[in-house]
Design a protein around this motif. Structure first.
Motif, PDB file in Angstrom:
ATOM      1  N   VAL A  32      37.710  39.652  22.013  1.00 30.51           N
ATOM      2  CA  VAL A  32      37.361  40.234  23.315  1.00 30.51           C
ATOM      3  C   VAL A  32      36.246  41.272  23.116  1.00 30.51           C
ATOM      4  N   LYS A  33      36.398  42.070  22.067  1.00 24.17           N
ATOM      5  CA  LYS A  33      35.412  43.118  21.796  1.00 24.17           C
ATOM      6  C   LYS A  33      34.037  42.494  21.535  1.00 24.17           C
ATOM      7  N   ALA A  34      34.029  41.406  20.765  1.00 22.78           N
ATOM      8  CA  ALA A  34      32.749  40.743  20.451  1.00 22.78           C
ATOM      9  C   ALA A  34      32.056  40.277  21.734  1.00 22.78           C
ATOM     10  N   MET A  35      32.825  39.711  22.640  1.00 21.34           N
ATOM     11  CA  MET A  35      32.253  39.232  23.909  1.00 21.34           C
ATOM     12  C   MET A  35      31.733  40.404  24.745  1.00 21.34           C
ATOM     13  N   LYS A  36      32.576  41.441  24.842  1.00 17.12           N
ATOM     14  CA  LYS A  36      32.202  42.581  25.681  1.00 17.12           C
ATOM     15  C   LYS A  36      30.953  43.282  25.125  1.00 17.12           C
ATOM     16  N   THR A  37      30.820  43.273  23.801  1.00 19.83           N
ATOM     17  CA  THR A  37      29.683  43.951  23.187  1.00 19.83           C
ATOM     18  C   THR A  37      28.398  43.139  23.374  1.00 19.83           C
ATOM     19  N   ALA A  38      28.514  41.817  23.202  1.00 23.05           N
ATOM     20  CA  ALA A  38      27.295  40.991  23.297  1.00 23.05           C
ATOM     21  C   ALA A  38      26.782  40.910  24.735  1.00 23.05           C
ATOM     22  N   PHE A  39      27.711  40.710  25.663  1.00 20.38           N
ATOM     23  CA  PHE A  39      27.288  40.540  27.064  1.00 20.38           C
ATOM     24  C   PHE A  39      27.576  41.827  27.818  1.00 20.38           C
ATOM     25  N   LYS A  40      26.644  42.744  27.738  1.00 21.61           N
ATOM     26  CA  LYS A  40      26.964  44.038  28.342  1.00 21.61           C
ATOM     27  C   LYS A  40      26.686  44.072  29.833  1.00 21.61           C
ATOM     28  N   LYS A  41      25.435  43.826  30.150  1.00 18.27           N
ATOM     29  CA  LYS A  41      24.940  44.217  31.470  1.00 18.27           C
ATOM     30  C   LYS A  41      25.539  43.393  32.600  1.00 18.27           C
ATOM     31  N   ASN A  42      26.383  44.014  33.366  1.00 20.64           N
ATOM     32  CA  ASN A  42      26.872  43.357  34.583  1.00 20.64           C
ATOM     33  C   ASN A  42      27.529  42.004  34.354  1.00 20.64           C
ATOM     34  N   THR A  43      28.096  41.799  33.154  1.00 18.79           N
ATOM     35  CA  THR A  43      28.738  40.505  32.876  1.00 18.79           C
ATOM     36  C   THR A  43      30.248  40.682  32.829  1.00 18.79           C
ATOM     37  N   LYS A  44      30.945  39.862  33.581  1.00 20.79           N
ATOM     38  CA  LYS A  44      32.411  39.941  33.590  1.00 20.79           C
ATOM     39  C   LYS A  44      32.983  38.745  32.841  1.00 20.79           C
ATOM     40  N   ILE A  45      34.022  39.002  32.050  1.00 25.09           N
ATOM     41  CA  ILE A  45      34.655  37.952  31.255  1.00 25.09           C
ATOM     42  C   ILE A  45      35.937  37.507  31.972  1.00 25.09           C
ATOM     43  N   PHE A  46      35.904  36.297  32.498  1.00 24.27           N
ATOM     44  CA  PHE A  46      37.079  35.701  33.139  1.00 24.27           C
ATOM     45  C   PHE A  46      37.678  34.692  32.155  1.00 24.27           C
ATOM     46  N   TYR A  47      38.752  35.068  31.499  1.00 20.65           N
ATOM     47  CA  TYR A  47      39.364  34.212  30.469  1.00 20.65           C
ATOM     48  C   TYR A  47      39.907  32.919  31.087  1.00 20.65           C
ATOM     49  N   ALA A  48      39.556  31.768  30.497  1.00 25.74           N
ATOM     50  CA  ALA A  48      40.042  30.464  30.971  1.00 25.74           C
ATOM     51  C   ALA A  48      41.467  30.264  30.447  1.00 25.74           C
ATOM     52  N   ILE A  49      42.418  30.556  31.309  1.00 27.13           N
ATOM     53  CA  ILE A  49      43.819  30.629  30.894  1.00 27.13           C
ATOM     54  C   ILE A  49      44.386  29.265  30.498  1.00 27.13           C
ATOM     55  N   LYS A  50      43.687  28.193  30.829  1.00 23.79           N
ATOM     56  CA  LYS A  50      44.149  26.858  30.409  1.00 23.79           C
ATOM     57  C   LYS A  50      44.164  26.727  28.881  1.00 23.79           C
ATOM     58  N   ALA A  51      43.346  27.543  28.207  1.00 21.49           N
ATOM     59  CA  ALA A  51      43.271  27.437  26.743  1.00 21.49           C
ATOM     60  C   ALA A  51      44.589  27.865  26.089  1.00 21.49           C
ATOM     61  N   ASN A  52      45.181  28.919  26.629  1.00 18.20           N
ATOM     62  CA  ASN A  52      46.459  29.407  26.096  1.00 18.20           C
ATOM     63  C   ASN A  52      47.076  30.299  27.170  1.00 18.20           C
ATOM     64  N   ASN A  53      48.195  29.871  27.721  1.00 16.55           N
ATOM     65  CA  ASN A  53      48.739  30.617  28.863  1.00 16.55           C
ATOM     66  C   ASN A  53      49.978  31.437  28.520  1.00 16.55           C
ATOM     67  N   ASN A  54      50.208  31.665  27.220  1.00 13.60           N
ATOM     68  CA  ASN A  54      51.348  32.523  26.868  1.00 13.60           C
ATOM     69  C   ASN A  54      51.081  33.944  27.397  1.00 13.60           C
ATOM     70  N   PRO A  55      51.940  34.444  28.308  1.00 13.53           N
ATOM     71  CA  PRO A  55      51.669  35.759  28.917  1.00 13.53           C
ATOM     72  C   PRO A  55      51.541  36.891  27.905  1.00 13.53           C
ATOM     73  N   HIS A  56      52.239  36.800  26.788  1.00 14.86           N
ATOM     74  CA  HIS A  56      52.115  37.855  25.764  1.00 14.86           C
ATOM     75  C   HIS A  56      50.677  37.883  25.227  1.00 14.86           C
ATOM     76  N   ILE A  57      50.120  36.701  25.048  1.00 13.04           N
ATOM     77  CA  ILE A  57      48.755  36.604  24.510  1.00 13.04           C
ATOM     78  C   ILE A  57      47.746  37.040  25.571  1.00 13.04           C
ATOM     79  N   VAL A  58      47.950  36.575  26.800  1.00 10.45           N
ATOM     80  CA  VAL A  58      47.018  36.948  27.877  1.00 10.45           C
ATOM     81  C   VAL A  58      47.059  38.468  28.076  1.00 10.45           C
TER      82      VAL A  58
END
Ligand code: LLP
Length: 405
Positions: A32-58
């Motif tokens: 998550v940190k890698a994504m947030k750091t690379a895409f800074k400006k006005n970019t929102k990360i919407f995780y595709a929950i189909k990849a893994n929907n375990n609530p503990h992980i999400v």
């Protein structure tokens, strides 16, 4: 790629038995940190929950800073809400969507991202004067294999540019407000070439919509399956968006919100499946190494020919041998790894199947009436928490509701 040590894996085996999925919490946070750091400006990360929907992980991803959730079904919407995401932090990108599912999603207050003129017209009729997002097919696709490419001529996803006039007509007829435009070119790409072409095409289409609040370029960022593989450079992807967005913003004299929907990138490498060798068949030129997992847990090799690296944790320094690693499912395609070099396995050895955090857990089945994998979350200090329990026979049968035994 997360690979637990033999000692940790052995402890987990003793405590929870095999087969078992082991997930590194620090690695989830790192991604998550890698994504947030690379895409800074006005970019929102919407995780595709189909990849893994375990609530503990999400929840780990949520605490690490993801901005929202990309969903594809009403139940994923409900789960995202239960985990604590608000309606405006959720987008729904259904396909072949029924009127009743559209209605349920809309009633949850969640915006629909619509990928066909049929669905758009039906939605407009039921909910006129409403904000929607449109999924376009940018006609360029990319991905690990043909089966996971979701743009171009041989896919059901997205609306083609040739339908743009029809889209405008439907929007006008029902007074819909196009608040978002979206594309997703496929799953598992490693270079920016096709991705950037899609960015350019989508931005070109975005010019036609005056009320846009966001532009969503989907997910698909490739992950590392082999130890010697160079990881993708997210900065390249950030650059391939930013220069075009800057022009777009300059033209409109306002800043548009950019969204991305990574699934694999955030969760795939953080999980390893531990499995025990049960059976060696050595009468073939390439021996079969039978394990206590299978395509019911890890379907990607059989379905897509995907490679998942396997290490023999019991003999990390041992000599290597070419083998076929198979499961305990009654199918000839039940391969975990085909013709791979691995430290010569013996019955009882503990194997680690790496990079199994995305889609393996969510595409599991009860085939052969075997239970799903239990999941164990490992913290920085190697403490473990069971985050999915292995179902027993009664639990599997009870869900069928047949009581007349
Ligand atoms: N957004 C949309 C609209 C999608 O359809 C997908 C994946 C994603 C985002 C996330 O893509 P990712 O970052 O995870 O690549 N079962 C296949 C992958 C199917 C992907 C479906 N859509 C596999 O195991 O490779």
């Amino acid at each position: 790629m997360y690979q637990p040590s033999f000692d940790l894996a052995q402890n987990i085996k003793e405590q929870y038995s095999t087969p078992v999925a082991v997930i590194s919490k620090p690695m989830l946070e790192e991604k998550v940190k890698a994504m947030k750091t690379a895409f800074k400006k006005n970019t929102k990360i919407f995780y595709a929950i189909k990849a893994n929907n375990n609530p503990h992980i999400v929840n780990v991803l949520k605490n690490a800073g993801i901005d929202g959730i990309d969903t594809v079904s009403i139940n994923e919407v409900k789960l995202a809400k239960k985990i604590g995401f608000t309606s405006d932090q959720i987008i729904y990108t259904g396909s072949s969507c029924s009127d009743s599912e559209m209605t349920d999603v809309h009633n949850e207050g969640v915006m629909l991202n619509i990928g066909s003129t049929s669905e758009l017209a039906r939605f407009g009729k039921i909910f006129p004067n409403t904000k929607v997002s449109i999924r376009f097919n940018p006609q360029v696709g990319d991905g690990e294999t043909a089966a996971v490419i979701t743009a171009g001529d041989s896919t059901k996803f997205g609306i083609k540019a040739s339908k743009l006039d029809e889209v405008k007509q439907i929007v006008a007829e029902h007074n819909l407000i196009i608040a978002g435009i979206h594309c997703h070119i496929g799953s598992g790409f490693y270079t920016t070439e096709q991705f950037e072409k899609a960015v350019i095409r989508i931005l070109d289409q975005a010019k036609d919509f005056a009320n846009l609040e966001f532009i969503d370029f989907g997910g698909g960022f490739g992950v590392q399956y082999k130890k010697e593989q160079t990881p993708i450079d997210l900065n390249d992807f950030a650059a391939s968006i930013e220069k075009h967005i800057a022009e777009f913003n300059a033209h409109n004299q306002k800043e548009i919100e950019v969204r991305l929907e990574p699934g694999k990138y955030l969760v795939m490498q953080a999980c390893t499946t531990l499995t025990s060798v049960t059976t060696i068949k050595d009468e073939y030129a390439i021996p079969f190494v039978g394990t206590d997992t299978g395509m019911n847990h890890i379907i990607r090799p059989a379905l897509y020919g995907s490679y998942h690296h396997v290490e023999n944790l019991s003999k990390l320094d041992g000599e290597k041998q070419k083998v076929n690693i198979v499961g305990n499912i009654c199918e000839s395609d039940d391969f975990i790894a085909e013709e791979v070099e691995i430290q010569t396995p013996a019955e009882g050895d503990l194997l680690a199947v790496l990079t199994t955090g995305a889609y393996c857990p969510t595409m599991q089945s009860f085939y052969n009436l075997r239970a799903f994998l239990p999941e164990v979350l490992v913290d920085e200090d190697n403490s473990t928490t069971l985050i999915r329990k292995r179902m027993n026979f009664d639990e599997m049968i009870n869900q069928l509701g047949f009581t007349d035994f």
